[in-house]
Design an enzyme around this catalytic site. Structure first.
Site, PDB file in Angstrom:
ATOM      1  N   ASP A   1       0.820  -1.205   0.000  1.00  0.00           N
ATOM      2  CA  ASP A   1       0.000   0.000   0.000  1.00  0.00           C
ATOM      3  C   ASP A   1       0.860   1.263   0.000  1.00  0.00           C
ATOM      4  O   ASP A   1       1.925   1.310   0.613  1.00  0.00           O
ATOM      5  CB  ASP A   1      -0.899  -0.017   1.243  1.00  0.00           C
ATOM      6  CG  ASP A   1      -1.796   1.192   1.338  1.00  0.00           C
ATOM      7  OD1 ASP A   1      -2.613   1.396   0.427  1.00  0.00           O
ATOM      8  OD2 ASP A   1      -1.679   1.943   2.334  1.00  0.00           O
TER       9      ASP A   1
ATOM     10  N   GLU B   1       1.248  -0.470  -5.150  1.00  0.00           N
ATOM     11  CA  GLU B   1       0.330   0.627  -5.438  1.00  0.00           C
ATOM     12  C   GLU B   1       1.192   1.891  -5.518  1.00  0.00           C
ATOM     13  O   GLU B   1       1.522   2.494  -4.508  1.00  0.00           O
ATOM     14  CB  GLU B   1      -0.722   0.778  -4.336  1.00  0.00           C
ATOM     15  CG  GLU B   1      -1.743   1.855  -4.676  1.00  0.00           C
ATOM     16  CD  GLU B   1      -2.368   2.517  -3.470  1.00  0.00           C
ATOM     17  OE1 GLU B   1      -3.407   3.177  -3.636  1.00  0.00           O
ATOM     18  OE2 GLU B   1      -1.815   2.398  -2.361  1.00  0.00           O
TER      19      GLU B   1
END
Length: 724
Positions: free
Chosen positions: A402, A455
């Protein structure tokens, strides 16, 4: 010799070296002095290993400090029969007679920050020492003046079980006899200033209490999951990967708005993924987190599967259920930041241990969280070890990392003067770059079947290239540019799309610079952005048609696929983490049609190597026409390794039917319609050739030597297959 000052410090929970005072110590005349501190005890009798009385210990301090001289060797085993003030008695093993917990090699590797599996020696490890069952506790807190294990086994009293400091690595350790799996515990830490800090959860805890409770729970280390050639093949760059992204707490709920547990999810979610044809599930973070509204992205227990859905063994069964059904499992993983909750990692031992000390480096303004100081080898090791833990001990297929962009840049979301340059004066976070490279190298070496996905929303180079070639070492990168541009295009009224053709085609300019995943994730359907369906313009029929055309385009476009739950059946409202998806919508034909389309797209995708084998090289893609702005039509070829077939995808992004549309094609022969998103089966108008064929003639068109003529359906994507 026992000094009164030492006794006072032990009784006041201020002594930093309890083993220098407590336990067995050689005395004069060959005897051994046995000392113990047992708050609430009224008498203590020593018993030998054979159960014989070996002498009484005399009270030395009114708080419960006892001492006695006995005719035992210092290394001899013994137990303490304790009479407590409430009238009951107990026979206990003295924790302070046991040797060190950490082996010398572990101490060395922990101090060096190169221990690949620190979770095997830190935290709480049920074990047997010298024939006695108990739990080994170890916690990194190098700047503390005293650390104690507190739990339901000692009334959360920090005086009872102070720990030994291994100064070489800054780890405090203690073996507690009799403490077994299921016991609740924390670490009570006294800072160098003398302040007793709020009790900390164990950073390496393998299990935790369900919020709002915050204690760690003693648990056995999950067994190692052997490598699998099947999973390695399923995760490969040339494999079909279609990911269903799921927030477990809101995918489906049972009566009373209650969460499903791991076994119920294994029954229902896995079966649904199989039915829909997804190859992988991706779970929003399941590491323990205190606040439901963070969706798991502010974790406190990085090694503990959240208690919301059951215990770690339940999660292990869930992973096994996925793999037995042929479904891969990817976890969202958060090494970028952590919350400021008092029981967490912030100011852990009275110093900025896990986070940067300067808020210009260590505080995340967007999320009010703390940023890991990855320049500390122990912090980097904590997270690298954590990545390996999920992959080896539960057998998950991969980690989606993330907020990588926020990690890579020191000035991320900061104004001028609010950030500190790196040693070269630049904005890149060199410590993070080194950490990400090491993490990916360790995963690649130790768990070759696993994948990592970034990401990452910027143009940082070579995110998904090997570290030996100068890259960060990820296997895949989310294509945030494709997501942004494509949704911007789809949100436009079709009458204006001809002026923005570049938005829908620009992704192919850079499509092969990284190994991309095309993400339609949870972030696109929250915070006022509306559902995927409601992004689409037009009346209700056109909204569903636009959605179907978009999904067809997504599955035809190079790159692996990711779709957030609810998007696969056209959920009408924005996602709400606190309630189930609107499954009742499947009673309506348009929603059921979208679900059938996604099921068929997955089936076509998985059965057609041309749609996935060459995702990341130019040889797998060829434009036929990307500049037909008047018709808002895109057409292109997808190829695999087998040159005897290929797919032609044609997208019409207007509500007009283009009858007699001539399309240039690279080969003579017959083109069979494999899927038409405008089919009545999906809720469409059934215009065009849903199950027909088109035969190429020798009319040169679109720069091709041959062409076919189609009736292009409105707001639709059509897949045509050519076979030799």
């Amino acid at each position: 010799m026992l000094h009164a000052q030492d006794v006072e410090m032990v009784c006041g929970a201020r002594h930093g070296d309890p083993f220098a005072v407590l336990g067995p110590h050689a005395a004069a005349n060959g005897q051994t002095s046995i000392r113990c501190f047992l708050p609430g005890a009224v008498s203590v009798v020593l018993e030998s290993a054979k159960g014989h009385a070996a002498g009484s210990l005399a009270p030395f301090h009114s708080e419960g400090f006892f001492e006695g001289l006995v005719d035992l060797l210092p290394q001899a085993a013994y137990r303490l029969r304790v009479q407590w003030a409430d009238g009951h008695s107990a026979l206990i093993d003295d924790p302070y007679r046991f040797p060190v917990v950490l082996a010398e090699m572990d101490v060395w590797l922990l101090g060096e920050g190169t221990h690949l599996r620190p979770y095997e020696v830190l935290g709480a490890q049920p074990s047997v020492m010298e024939g006695v069952a108990g739990t080994r506790f170890a916690v990194w807190a190098p700047n503390a003046s005293r650390v104690s294990v507190v739990g339901d086994f000692n009334f959360w009293d920090g005086r009872c079980h102070p720990m030994r400091l291994r100064r070489e690595c800054g780890v405090w350790e203690l073996f507690l006899p009799g403490v077994q799996a299921g016991a609740k515990y924390k670490f009570e830490i006294r800072a160098q200033s003398g302040e007793v800090l709020p009790a900390r959860a164990d950073p390496y805890a393998l299990q935790a209490e369900l919020r709002p409770a915050t204690a760690s729970v003693v648990a056995h280390l999950p067994p190692f999951v052997p490598p699998s050639a099947q999973r390695k093949h399923a995760n490969a760059l040339n494999a079909p990967i279609s990911i269903y992204e799921v927030h477990l707490g809101s995918w489906r709920r049972k009566e009373g708005n209650q969460w499903l547990d791991w076994d119920e999810l294994g029954d229902s979610l896995v079966a649904y993924a199989v039915d829909m044809g997804f190859t992988h599930l991706e779970l929003l973070p399941i590491s323990e987190h205190p606040f439901d509204g963070s969706w798991g992205y502010q974790p406190v227990g990085m090694y503990a599967p959240t208690a919301r859905f059951g215990d770690p063994a339940g999660f292990a069964r869930f992973v096994a259920r996925c793999h037995a059904a042929g479904v891969g499992l990817i976890l969202d993983w958060v090494p970028a930041h952590f919350p400021t909750d008092a029981h967490g990692l912030g100011n852990f031992d009275g110093t900025h241990l896990y986070e940067y000390a300067d808020p210009r480096e260590g505080f995340h303004n967007d999320w009010n969280t703390l940023i890991y100081n990855l320049g500390r080898t122990e912090v980097s090791n904590f997270l690298v070890g954590n990545s390996l833990y999920w992959l080896e001990r539960f057998g998950v297929d991969g980690l989606r990392v993330d907020a990588v962009a926020s990690m890579l840049y020191r000035d991320y979301s900061r104004k001028a003067g609010e950030w500190i340059p790196n040693v070269h004066g630049g904005r890149e976070n060199l410590e993070t770059i080194a950490f990400l490279k090491r993490m990916n190298e360790v995963v690649g070496t130790e768990r070759a079947q696993a994948i990592t996905l970034a990401e990452e929303s910027t143009a940082f180079p070579s995110v998904s290239r090997p570290t030996y070639a100068g890259g960060l070492g990820f296997h895949y990168k989310w294509n945030m540019g494709w997501m942004h541009d494509t949704l911007a295009y789809m949100e436009r009224d079709p009458i204006y799309r001809k002026h923005h053709q570049g938005e829908i085609s620009f992704s192919l300019v850079y499509a092969f610079t990284e190994n991309f995943v095309l993400p339609i994730s949870h972030d696109e359907v929250v915070h006022g952005k509306g559902s995927l369906l409601n992004k689409m313009p037009g009346d209700r029929w056109q909204q569903f048609a636009n959605l179907r055309a978009f999904l067809g385009y997504m599955f035809a476009h190079p790159g692996k696929k990711l779709l957030f739950m609810g998007c696969e059946f056209g959920q009408d409202r924005e996602w709400n983490f606190d309630q189930s998806l609107d499954w009742h919508l499947l009673e309506h034909a348009p929603n059921a049609g979208v679900q059938r389309l996604v099921r068929d797209l997955n089936a076509l995708y998985r059965a057609t190597p041309a749609l996935y084998e060459l995702d990341f090289v130019p040889a797998g893609f060829e434009w036929l026409e990307h500049d037909d702005t008047e018709h808002s039509v895109l057409s292109f070829v997808r190829r695999g390794l087998d040159h005897s077939s290929f797919i032609v995808a044609v997208c019409n992004f207007t509500p007009n039917v283009w009858n007699g549309y001539r399309l240039g094609v690279p080969q003579a022969g017959t083109y069979h319609a494999r899927l038409n998103t405008d089919s009545a089966h999906y809720g469409g108008s059934n215009v065009g050739t849903p199950l027909a064929t088109a035969t190429a003639d020798d009319t040169a068109w679109h720069g091709q030597a041959h062409s076919i003529v189609l009736n292009l359906p409105p707001l639709a994507t059509v897949f045509l297959e050519w076979k030799a």
